[in-house]
Scaffold this motif. Structure first.
Motif, PDB file in Angstrom:
ATOM      1  N   ALA A 142      42.132  63.790  80.797  1.00 61.41           N
ATOM      2  CA  ALA A 142      42.698  63.320  79.802  1.00 61.41           C
ATOM      3  C   ALA A 142      44.063  64.410  79.996  1.00 61.41           C
ATOM      4  CB  ALA A 142      42.290  63.820  78.465  1.00 61.41           C
ATOM      5  N   ALA A 143      43.634  65.514  80.234  1.00 60.27           N
ATOM      6  CA  ALA A 143      44.817  66.748  80.794  1.00 60.27           C
ATOM      7  C   ALA A 143      45.641  66.263  81.661  1.00 60.27           C
ATOM      8  CB  ALA A 143      44.107  68.027  80.731  1.00 60.27           C
ATOM      9  N   SER A 144      44.987  65.489  82.752  1.00 62.11           N
ATOM     10  CA  SER A 144      45.894  65.297  84.011  1.00 62.11           C
ATOM     11  C   SER A 144      46.752  64.283  83.698  1.00 62.11           C
ATOM     12  CB  SER A 144      44.925  64.968  85.216  1.00 62.11           C
ATOM     13  OG  SER A 144      44.520  63.828  85.221  1.00 62.11           O
ATOM     14  N   VAL A 145      46.422  63.283  82.775  1.00 65.89           N
ATOM     15  CA  VAL A 145      47.199  62.243  82.478  1.00 65.89           C
ATOM     16  C   VAL A 145      48.096  62.275  81.083  1.00 65.89           C
ATOM     17  CG1 VAL A 145      46.027  60.675  84.104  1.00 65.89           C
ATOM     18  CG2 VAL A 145      45.434  60.673  81.441  1.00 65.89           C
ATOM     19  N   HIS A 146      47.946  63.377  80.622  1.00 69.08           N
ATOM     20  CA  HIS A 146      48.709  63.828  79.323  1.00 69.08           C
ATOM     21  C   HIS A 146      48.395  62.799  78.175  1.00 69.08           C
ATOM     22  CE1 HIS A 146      50.747  66.894  81.676  1.00 69.08           C
ATOM     23  NE2 HIS A 146      50.968  65.942  82.471  1.00 69.08           N
ATOM     24  N   ARG A 147      47.060  62.613  78.004  1.00 69.97           N
ATOM     25  CA  ARG A 147      46.691  61.832  76.685  1.00 69.97           C
ATOM     26  C   ARG A 147      45.708  62.620  76.278  1.00 69.97           C
ATOM     27  NH1 ARG A 147      47.777  57.479  81.068  1.00 69.97           N
ATOM     28  NH2 ARG A 147      49.517  56.310  79.838  1.00 69.97           N
ATOM     29  N   THR A 148      45.185  62.090  74.933  1.00 66.87           N
ATOM     30  CA  THR A 148      44.280  62.882  74.048  1.00 66.87           C
ATOM     31  C   THR A 148      42.726  62.308  74.661  1.00 66.87           C
ATOM     32  OG1 THR A 148      43.814  60.795  72.561  1.00 66.87           O
ATOM     33  CG2 THR A 148      45.494  62.361  71.889  1.00 66.87           C
TER      34      THR A 148
END
Length: 173
Positions: A71-77
């Motif tokens: 999630a952090a790597s693709v900037h999503r929740t």
């Protein structure tokens, strides 16, 4: 209401959801995603949806990750990626395995997804080139619009803009 009274905030029977300044953009992007989906269908890439590809390529490039890391790597929740991982698991594209401790699980590509990764990367590159080609035909590139909007929002955030307008609306009260 008897049909002659005005609905709060506008004309009788008005529906604020009928307004949507950026709805055409959302619909255009959905149509473009549908076109990408057609590419996958024509190539018999079963189970692949445009919404999965970034995560699949990220896992292919970086290896197994927890949902939090992905999630952090693709900037999503975390919640959005967790739901997507569940859907990709159902499509046979990923599986989860125990992580470094009993509390964590790693998302891992299946052999099916690994076999598709090269084709998905090729589609990603082609889509980026097609987007650049399309943008070159526009008098004002969308990437420039995004940069300009980010600059405007840095000056005054969207939250603050909405909050100020709500403060003026008696229905928000």
């Amino acid at each position: 209401m008897d049909g002659t009274e005005q609905a709060p905030g506008g004309a009788a029977g008005s529906d604020p959801t009928e307004e949507g300044l950026w709805r055409p953009l959302r619909l255009l992007l959905a149509e473009m995603d549908d076109d990408i989906g057609r590419i996958y269908a024509e190539a018999a890439l079963d189970g692949i949806r445009p919404a999965y590809v970034m995560e699949l390529l990220r896992l292919h490039a970086r290896g197994p990750m927890t949902i939090t890391e992905l999630a952090a790597s693709v900037h999503r929740t975390h919640s959005a990626v967790s739901q997507k991982v569940a859907a990709m698991r159902s499509a046979g594209l990923v599986r989860t395995v125990p992580g470094s401790d009993a509390r964590t699980r790693q998302v891992v590509l299946t052999a099916k997804a690994r076999r598709m990764a090269g084709r998905l990367a090729a589609e990603w590159r082609a889509t980026e080139r097609a987007s650049a080609e399309l943008e070159a035909e526009l008098p004002y590139p969308l990437s420039r619009v995004v940069e300009d909007m980010r600059a405007a929002l840095a000056r005054r955030g969207f939250h603050d803009r909405i909050a100020a307008l709500l403060a003026e609306d008696p229905e928000w009260g």
